[in-house]
Design an enzyme around this catalytic site. Structure first.
Site, PDB file in Angstrom:
ATOM      1  N   ASP A  32       0.819  -1.210   0.000  1.00 14.51           N
ATOM      2  CA  ASP A  32       0.000   0.000   0.000  1.00 14.51           C
ATOM      3  C   ASP A  32       0.852   1.259   0.000  1.00 14.51           C
ATOM      4  OD1 ASP A  32       0.768  -0.604   2.709  1.00 14.51           O
ATOM      5  OD2 ASP A  32      -0.691   0.869   3.414  1.00 14.51           O
ATOM      6  N   GLU A  56       0.195  -1.373   5.553  1.00 13.43           N
ATOM      7  CA  GLU A  56       1.241  -0.954   6.491  1.00 13.43           C
ATOM      8  C   GLU A  56       1.106   0.514   6.832  1.00 13.43           C
ATOM      9  OE1 GLU A  56       5.222   0.684   7.680  1.00 13.43           O
ATOM     10  OE2 GLU A  56       3.932   1.226   5.987  1.00 13.43           O
TER      11      GLU A  56
END
Length: 410
Positions: free
Chosen positions: A79, A174
């Site tokens: 991400d 994350e």
């Protein structure tokens, strides 16, 4: 163009921005677009167990040695930060950088300047990858993904290189603090691991912030402004009083190194109710606890002034300093340091002023320090990465693997 650069540019073009307000895993379905691509590429490289599980990509390169070489993991996250757009990334290559301003976007007159970012001057003569000024770049952490994938591709193309079991994982979410939530440590199979999620070339990190988030809810009372005297209580103004009572010299913009901070990163509200969203960071456990206590005590102080119930603080711990879990197995840091030195990279051992998946994984039984990717200025339009740093990252990964094989061959 080297394979690590080609991989990075392909991965960077895929929008994988996470969303803190979503309760799904991954928090955004578009992260699975990259996950499916990585799963397929791992299978093409011969990692037959490559799979997507709860939005995480896992794969194992089996050992080609009968020696007792430890299983080493390498982890990066898919991400990108929700703080800045990751849609329609148009990466730009700046070859033979001359030390001058880089015009990112002529239409909007957006410039990446060494006057603002003096670290640019470290890369004169090098090739840089920048944004076009309208999005972030996504080197955090697609550079890490590209570097791990390139190292795996090299090992599969060179079976003569002795190695133990190599485990890879690419995590979702994350950036919103959930990267380790569903991580399958047992299924991953590594004895220890490295996240490839650091910054400039040479960074090697095994300490990180203790982290918490704090939500401060401020209640007011809305009355028509025409007859509000002695009746209206404007929650926005009350919230401002809370904000200014926290130490102004203890913010991200005024601290460095091992200094902690309070960071107000969002405000939402009106006269009736205002919500402040803070993050709290510190390295030392006692200082971290004191910061949380300060925020709670400040709410009590404000309630004494304005009446009970106007201020409420909810604090949630997010992750802890992984140092205590790394120190008993410092060989994993020492080996990374030696790997860097061997390939001509000067190690920069420093605390992470943030967190990685590795900080939580270390407390889940998988000690996981952090290696550099080479990137700078993450989470914004001025993000850039030197291509040679990415190539060196690949060399470091391969050298770590080689050093452990050599150690257990003697």
């Amino acid at each position: 163009m080297s394979s690590v650069i080609e991989r990075f540019l392909r991965y960077a073009a895929i929008d994988t921005q996470s969303n803190e307000e979503s309760q799904t895993t991954p928090s955004t379905g578009k992260q699975l677009n990259l996950a499916r691509l990585l799963e397929q590429e791992l299978k093409e490289l011969g990692l037959q167990d490559a799979r997507i599980q709860e939005g995480y990509v896992y794969g194992t390169l089996p050992a080609n040695s009968t020696k007792a070489i430890p299983a080493i993991g390498f982890i990066a996250h898919m991400d990108t930060s929700p703080d800045f757009s990751g849609t329609d990334v148009k990466a730009q290559l700046v070859e033979n950088y001359d030390g001058q301003d880089i015009l990112l976007n002529p239409e909007h007159n957006l410039v990446l300047s060494p006057a603002d970012f003096p670290e640019l001057l470290d890369y004169i003569g090098k090739t840089l990858i920048t944004t076009d000024g309208t999005t972030l770049l996504g080197a955090d952490d697609k550079a890490g993904i590209a570097e791990i994938m390139t190292a795996i591709a090299y090992l599969t193309a060179h079976p003569e290189i002795e190695h133990g079991t190599i485990c890879v994982a690419f995590t979702p979410d994350e950036e919103i603090g959930r990267g380790a939530d569903q991580f399958d440590v047992a299924g991953f199979g590594a004895d220890f691991a490295y996240t490839v999620d650091g910054g400039s070339i040479g960074e090697l990190e095994y300490e990180n912030f203790n982290a918490a988030k704090a939500i401060v809810k401020v209640k007011g009372r809305n009355v028509h402004p025409g007859n509000a005297k002695n009746k209206m209580i404007n929650s926005i103004l009350l919230a401002n009083e809370y904000i200014v009572k926290l130490p102004p010299q203890e913010t991200p913009a005024t601290t460095e190194g091992y200094e902690g901070f309070y960071h107000l990163n969002d405000i939402r509200g009106d006269v009736e109710e205002t919500t402040l969203y803070y993050i709290i960071r510190d390295f030392a456990e006692d200082s971290f606890a004191k910061r949380k206590e300060t925020m709670l005590n400040l709410a009590e102080e404000c309630n004494k002034k304005y009446g009970s119930g106007h201020f409420h603080v909810e604090i949630t711990d997010q992750y802890k300093n992984m140092k205590e879990k790394i120190q008993p197995v410092m060989h994993i840091v020492d080996k990374a340091q030696k790997a860097m030195e061997t390939v001509g990279v000067k190690p920069l051992i420093k605390p992470i002023r943030g967190g990685t998946d590795g900080s939580r994984l270390s407390f889940m039984g998988l000690p996981t320090p952090n290696l550099f990717t080479g990137g700078h200025n993450y989470h914004g339009r001025y993000e850039f990465i030197p291509t040679f740093a990415m190539e060196k990252s690949v060399e470091v990964i391969l050298k770590i693997i080689e050093l452990y094989a050599e150690e257990h061959s003697n």
